[in-house]
Design a protein around this motif. Structure first.
Motif, PDB file in Angstrom:
ATOM      1  N   LYS A 282      33.614  34.052  53.590  1.00  0.00           N
ATOM      2  CA  LYS A 282      34.501  32.922  53.328  1.00  0.00           C
ATOM      3  C   LYS A 282      33.701  31.799  52.687  1.00  0.00           C
ATOM      4  CE  LYS A 282      37.705  29.939  55.946  1.00  0.00           C
ATOM      5  NZ  LYS A 282      38.255  29.678  57.292  1.00  0.00           N
ATOM      6  N   ASN A 283      34.258  31.166  51.651  1.00  0.00           N
ATOM      7  CA  ASN A 283      33.597  30.024  51.021  1.00  0.00           C
ATOM      8  C   ASN A 283      34.639  28.952  50.737  1.00  0.00           C
ATOM      9  OD1 ASN A 283      32.162  28.161  49.534  1.00  0.00           O
ATOM     10  ND2 ASN A 283      31.221  29.664  48.160  1.00  0.00           N
ATOM     11  N   THR A 284      34.664  27.944  51.586  1.00  0.00           N
ATOM     12  CA  THR A 284      35.608  26.835  51.405  1.00  0.00           C
ATOM     13  C   THR A 284      34.934  25.611  50.806  1.00  0.00           C
ATOM     14  OG1 THR A 284      35.210  26.063  53.662  1.00  0.00           O
ATOM     15  CG2 THR A 284      37.018  27.627  53.348  1.00  0.00           C
ATOM     16  N   ARG A 285      33.639  25.705  50.574  1.00  0.00           N
ATOM     17  CA  ARG A 285      32.892  24.546  50.048  1.00  0.00           C
ATOM     18  C   ARG A 285      32.952  24.464  48.518  1.00  0.00           C
ATOM     19  NH1 ARG A 285      29.684  27.175  53.438  1.00  0.00           N
ATOM     20  NH2 ARG A 285      28.318  27.867  51.740  1.00  0.00           N
ATOM     21  N   ALA A 286      33.038  25.621  47.866  1.00  0.00           N
ATOM     22  CA  ALA A 286      33.031  25.635  46.399  1.00  0.00           C
ATOM     23  C   ALA A 286      34.364  25.138  45.847  1.00  0.00           C
ATOM     24  CB  ALA A 286      32.751  27.048  45.901  1.00  0.00           C
ATOM     25  N   GLU A 287      34.285  24.478  44.693  1.00  0.00           N
ATOM     26  CA  GLU A 287      35.493  23.995  44.018  1.00  0.00           C
ATOM     27  C   GLU A 287      35.784  24.865  42.803  1.00  0.00           C
ATOM     28  OE1 GLU A 287      35.353  19.903  43.051  1.00  0.00           O
ATOM     29  OE2 GLU A 287      35.033  19.226  45.119  1.00  0.00           O
ATOM     30  N   THR A 288      37.059  24.984  42.486  1.00  0.00           N
ATOM     31  CA  THR A 288      37.471  25.732  41.309  1.00  0.00           C
ATOM     32  C   THR A 288      37.314  24.861  40.069  1.00  0.00           C
ATOM     33  OG1 THR A 288      39.017  27.166  42.488  1.00  0.00           O
ATOM     34  CG2 THR A 288      39.444  26.809  40.144  1.00  0.00           C
ATOM     35  N   ASP A 289      36.486  25.320  39.125  1.00  0.00           N
ATOM     36  CA  ASP A 289      36.281  24.606  37.861  1.00  0.00           C
ATOM     37  C   ASP A 289      37.101  25.212  36.722  1.00  0.00           C
ATOM     38  OD1 ASP A 289      34.326  22.803  38.918  1.00  0.00           O
ATOM     39  OD2 ASP A 289      32.872  24.446  38.870  1.00  0.00           O
ATOM     40  N   PHE A 290      37.370  26.517  36.824  1.00  0.00           N
ATOM     41  CA  PHE A 290      38.187  27.197  35.820  1.00  0.00           C
ATOM     42  C   PHE A 290      38.722  28.479  36.438  1.00  0.00           C
ATOM     43  CE2 PHE A 290      33.954  28.931  35.355  1.00  0.00           C
ATOM     44  CZ  PHE A 290      34.141  30.275  35.050  1.00  0.00           C
ATOM     45  N   PHE A 291      39.609  29.147  35.722  1.00  0.00           N
ATOM     46  CA  PHE A 291      40.202  30.390  36.220  1.00  0.00           C
ATOM     47  C   PHE A 291      39.800  31.556  35.327  1.00  0.00           C
ATOM     48  CE2 PHE A 291      42.977  27.158  38.003  1.00  0.00           C
ATOM     49  CZ  PHE A 291      43.166  27.617  39.297  1.00  0.00           C
ATOM     50  N   LEU A 292      39.673  32.718  35.950  1.00  0.00           N
ATOM     51  CA  LEU A 292      39.289  33.932  35.236  1.00  0.00           C
ATOM     52  C   LEU A 292      40.324  35.014  35.511  1.00  0.00           C
ATOM     53  CD1 LEU A 292      37.269  35.672  33.626  1.00  0.00           C
ATOM     54  CD2 LEU A 292      35.999  36.016  35.766  1.00  0.00           C
ATOM     55  N   LEU A 293      41.004  35.463  34.450  1.00  0.00           N
ATOM     56  CA  LEU A 293      41.969  36.564  34.530  1.00  0.00           C
ATOM     57  C   LEU A 293      41.225  37.853  34.206  1.00  0.00           C
ATOM     58  CD1 LEU A 293      45.012  37.437  34.797  1.00  0.00           C
ATOM     59  CD2 LEU A 293      45.129  37.191  32.304  1.00  0.00           C
ATOM     60  N   VAL A 294      41.110  38.726  35.186  1.00  0.00           N
ATOM     61  CA  VAL A 294      40.266  39.909  35.062  1.00  0.00           C
ATOM     62  C   VAL A 294      41.105  41.171  34.897  1.00  0.00           C
ATOM     63  CG1 VAL A 294      38.412  41.247  36.130  1.00  0.00           C
ATOM     64  CG2 VAL A 294      38.552  38.786  36.524  1.00  0.00           C
ATOM     65  N   TYR A 295      40.705  42.002  33.927  1.00  0.00           N
ATOM     66  CA  TYR A 295      41.360  43.283  33.679  1.00  0.00           C
ATOM     67  C   TYR A 295      40.426  44.424  34.073  1.00  0.00           C
ATOM     68  CZ  TYR A 295      44.602  40.732  30.578  1.00  0.00           C
ATOM     69  OH  TYR A 295      45.519  39.856  30.048  1.00  0.00           O
ATOM     70  N   SER A 296      40.991  45.466  34.679  1.00  0.00           N
ATOM     71  CA  SER A 296      40.206  46.657  35.001  1.00  0.00           C
ATOM     72  C   SER A 296      40.878  47.886  34.394  1.00  0.00           C
ATOM     73  CB  SER A 296      40.060  46.825  36.518  1.00  0.00           C
ATOM     74  OG  SER A 296      41.317  47.079  37.123  1.00  0.00           O
ATOM     75  N   ASN A 297      40.098  48.941  34.222  1.00  0.00           N
ATOM     76  CA  ASN A 297      40.580  50.163  33.585  1.00  0.00           C
ATOM     77  C   ASN A 297      41.056  51.138  34.655  1.00  0.00           C
ATOM     78  OD1 ASN A 297      40.081  53.057  32.455  1.00  0.00           O
ATOM     79  ND2 ASN A 297      40.194  51.717  30.663  1.00  0.00           N
ATOM     80  N   SER A 298      42.365  51.380  34.671  1.00  0.00           N
ATOM     81  CA  SER A 298      42.958  52.191  35.728  1.00  0.00           C
ATOM     82  C   SER A 298      42.448  53.633  35.749  1.00  0.00           C
ATOM     83  CB  SER A 298      44.488  52.166  35.612  1.00  0.00           C
ATOM     84  OG  SER A 298      45.079  52.818  36.711  1.00  0.00           O
ATOM     85  N   PRO A 299      42.392  54.353  34.613  1.00  0.00           N
ATOM     86  CA  PRO A 299      41.891  55.732  34.668  1.00  0.00           C
ATOM     87  C   PRO A 299      40.471  55.829  35.211  1.00  0.00           C
ATOM     88  CG  PRO A 299      43.047  55.360  32.609  1.00  0.00           C
ATOM     89  CD  PRO A 299      42.913  54.026  33.272  1.00  0.00           C
ATOM     90  N   ARG A 300      39.603  54.903  34.810  1.00  0.00           N
ATOM     91  CA  ARG A 300      38.223  54.939  35.308  1.00  0.00           C
ATOM     92  C   ARG A 300      38.175  54.611  36.800  1.00  0.00           C
ATOM     93  NH1 ARG A 300      37.485  52.595  30.078  1.00  0.00           N
ATOM     94  NH2 ARG A 300      36.278  53.961  28.719  1.00  0.00           N
ATOM     95  N   PHE A 301      39.015  53.684  37.227  1.00  0.00           N
ATOM     96  CA  PHE A 301      39.092  53.354  38.650  1.00  0.00           C
ATOM     97  C   PHE A 301      39.565  54.558  39.460  1.00  0.00           C
ATOM     98  CE2 PHE A 301      41.919  52.011  42.149  1.00  0.00           C
ATOM     99  CZ  PHE A 301      40.992  51.407  42.978  1.00  0.00           C
ATOM    100  N   CYS A 302      40.573  55.260  38.955  1.00  0.00           N
ATOM    101  CA  CYS A 302      41.096  56.423  39.676  1.00  0.00           C
ATOM    102  C   CYS A 302      40.053  57.532  39.761  1.00  0.00           C
ATOM    103  CB  CYS A 302      42.367  56.928  38.993  1.00  0.00           C
ATOM    104  SG  CYS A 302      43.780  55.805  39.181  1.00  0.00           S
ATOM    105  N   ASP A 303      39.286  57.721  38.695  1.00  0.00           N
ATOM    106  CA  ASP A 303      38.195  58.700  38.727  1.00  0.00           C
ATOM    107  C   ASP A 303      37.183  58.334  39.811  1.00  0.00           C
ATOM    108  OD1 ASP A 303      39.324  60.118  36.669  1.00  0.00           O
ATOM    109  OD2 ASP A 303      38.017  59.291  35.116  1.00  0.00           O
TER     110      ASP A 303
END
Length: 222
Positions: A47-68
């Motif tokens: 848990k980290n409640t001390r850090a502040e959000t400076d920006f947002f990151l929208l992350v994409y992952s590859n489903s076929p590779r994840f399933c493998d």
């Protein structure tokens, strides 16, 4: 019309509806409830409640590779909807993360806001279902809300709705591209990203946004 032709016609209509659906919208995939993981509570790691959000990151992952990967680990039963359904999941949304600039540039994984409201109860399935075409897993969605969303958003609906709205701004690359190729494809096929520095790891890529959710170049890592 015979039963056979009625079945064929229904499949054609379903395919046409999915083809015309907005990317990652609730009607852009077929949700088979029997394949959904009903045990999607997540354990709190750190848990980290001390850090502040400076920006947002929208992350994409590859489903076929994840399933493998999940199959190699013998954990495919927990991701049956993503990996065994008739849907053709390619690059999907891993999540929207509030990021600390200092932690991001230094590579300090634990320096970002995380589990700001502790270990939360599982959300109702009906809250998760509209976003399963975007992030195809009940455990994935629950985890993203607990780990990241609750730090910056007042409700899961606001968090998932914002994530979906951001993801629908962009075309998504073919699933056979690796992250480096996918980043190049994103810049070539999305004018808003043409001169933007994108996030990239060995397995994923992402788009950075300021706190007004305008696209920005991701900070350069040291």
């Amino acid at each position: 019309m015979t039963v056979f032709f009625r079945v064929i016609a229904s499949f054609i209509l379903l395919f046409a509806a999915a083809a015309n659906a907005a990317p990652f919208s609730a009607d852009s995939c077929d949700i088979d409830a029997s394949l959904l993981n009903k045990r999607y509570d997540n354990d709190l790691d750190y848990k980290n409640t001390r850090a502040e959000t400076d920006f947002f990151l929208l992350v994409y992952s590859n489903s076929p590779r994840f399933c493998d990967y999940m199959e190699r680990k013998g954990r495919e039963d927990s991701v049956r909807f993503q990996c065994e359904s008739d849907n053709d999941f390619g690059w999907v949304v891993h999540g929207l993360w509030g990021e600390s600039r200092k932690a991001y540039t230094s590579g300090n994984f634990e320096g970002h806001p995380r589990y700001c409201k502790g270990d939360l109860k599982p959300l109702p399935l009906k809250t998760l279902e509209p976003y399963l075409c975007m992030s195809p897993g009940t455990r994935l969605l629950q985890g993203q809300w607990e780990k990241h969303g609750a730090c910056d958003f007042s409700s899961p609906e606001q968090y998932f709705g914002t994530t979906l709205s951001l993801a629908q701004r962009f075309k998504v690359p073919p699933e056979n591209l690796n992250p480096k190729q996918a980043v190049r494809w994103m810049r070539d096929n999305n004018p808003a990203l043409k001169r933007i520095w994108l996030h990239q790891t060995r397995t994923e890529f992402g788009i950075c946004f300021d706190k007004n959710f305008d696209v920005m170049s991701c900070p350069r890592r040291r």
